[in-house]
Enzyme design. Sequence first.
Site, short mmCIF file in Angstrom:
data_model
loop_
_atom_site.label_atom_id
_atom_site.label_comp_id
_atom_site.label_asym_id
_atom_site.label_seq_id
_atom_site.Cartn_x
_atom_site.Cartn_y
_atom_site.Cartn_z
N ASP A 180 24.83 -5.36 31.38
CA ASP A 180 24.93 -4.31 30.37
C ASP A 180 26.05 -4.48 29.34
OD1 ASP A 180 23.25 -3.51 32.40
OD2 ASP A 180 24.18 -1.57 32.70
N GLU A 415 29.81 -3.42 44.76
CA GLU A 415 28.91 -3.74 43.64
C GLU A 415 29.33 -5.07 42.99
OE1 GLU A 415 28.97 -0.60 40.80
OE2 GLU A 415 27.23 -1.34 39.69
C1 DGY Z 1 23.81 2.05 34.42
O1 DGY Z 1 23.50 3.23 34.50
O2 DGY Z 1 24.96 1.64 34.20
C2 DGY Z 1 22.78 1.03 34.66
O3 DGY Z 1 23.31 -0.23 34.76
C3 DGY Z 1 21.75 1.02 33.59
O4 DGY Z 1 20.72 0.19 34.05
#
Ligand code: DGY
Length: 445
Positions: A180, A415
């Site tokens: 992201d 994570e």
């Molecule tokens: C988030 O909500 O950060 C997710 O990575 C979007 O897919």
Amino acid sequence: MVLTAAPETATRGEKDRLLQEAVRVLLRNWHGYATVPSRSLYPHQWSWDSAFIALGLQHISAARAATELLSLFGAQWADGRIPQIAFNPAVPDDAYFPGPSVWRSSAIDGHPPIATSGIIQPPLHAVAVASIVQQMDDPGLGFAERAYRCLIDQNAYIRDRRTVAGGLAVLVHPWETGLDNSPAWDHPLAAVPADLSLFDTYTRRDVAHAGAGERPTDQDYARYIRLMLRYRDHGYDDDWVRAKAEFLVVDPAFNALWAWSQLALAEMARRLGRDDSEHLSEAARVTEAMVDQLWSEERALFLARDARSGRLQPERTVAGLIPLVLPGLPPAVVDSLVATATGEAFRIGTPDVHGVPSFDLTDVRHEPRRYWRGPTWLNTTWLVARGLQVHGHQQLAQRLDDDLVGLVAKSGFREYFHPRTGRGHGTRSFSWSAALLIHVLAESD
Ligand code: DGY
């Protein structure tokens, strides 16, 4: 390059303990027909998460792994897109932002029976399905047949609705890349206004569950929301988005996984007694287009291209190593990629780095604790390891698998991880960290 054994290589007893814990994480995160990535931060079903999760689940129960993916395919749109999120109707709308009332998928013709987001994620699903089908006995062909049809539609959507000149897939939102807030998006995103007044109307939920210093900034988040609202307000129309989007990128990881998925579909086609030739030629076509359009001799890496300006983005990110999963790469490209992976930017296999850092260790923007701007993630580490294996670099691949196990042994099912200290960051009890640990240990037995 100094290749040393991972300092934290786990003993058999420790591996058994980790396996049991990993199974517990996946059982706790199962909500009846699918697995949430995390009960707190991501309380619905995410698309590429489910592919990684299914790879691990198959070793507990192939039937459950099949259910995981069939649930996701149940959220497929009539146009073939497999959405990034399939919302669980039992979870309150405001548990995650942006939730179903913001995406408004039910306003779209041909929407699936449950609410979803309107964007996509990297297409790893065929690889997961092919792996599960191998685990199943003959009745597994019923699953293979159903899944194959959904995957054909997914691929047709990418090919027909999401390619740009040159034939590679284009992404219209940073969330579609899976990485992201990668620094490779900094320049393309700079063209997108960041209107912080959006947060007068909307509240970020993610920062209630993970430290703000480990998540994307408010500026980036405001851009993400603007991009999704504009796509939504144009009915998720891909002709509009390819012509008018403020963010349009051609990403090496997404395209590599697309080509890899064609190879998995070819394998499934053979199993189902069908012709595999179209899948093989698509895999070859995408691989060739990637070498032609995304390979940088100068950076010795695949780079993302901003489709609006036409420029390659110079940032060295893990996405540029993931094309290693493709067997059809020219040998000189493979040699350069391995040199880059083991060189100063990523330092894989060296004593002071765990796994594959998501971003160039030498770049001033490297942030070892912030999401996709430096930490090591287990999914991308696993993908790079598989790529190294494809090209005969078994020792290095084994070292990354050992790192994956070692990171979990040291810091739990986090994570993501600090690439140098191995400390855990982001959310806890994260499903794909558990699933990939199970998969790596099962495959090494
Ligand atoms: C988030 O909500 O950060 C997710 O990575 C979007 O897919």
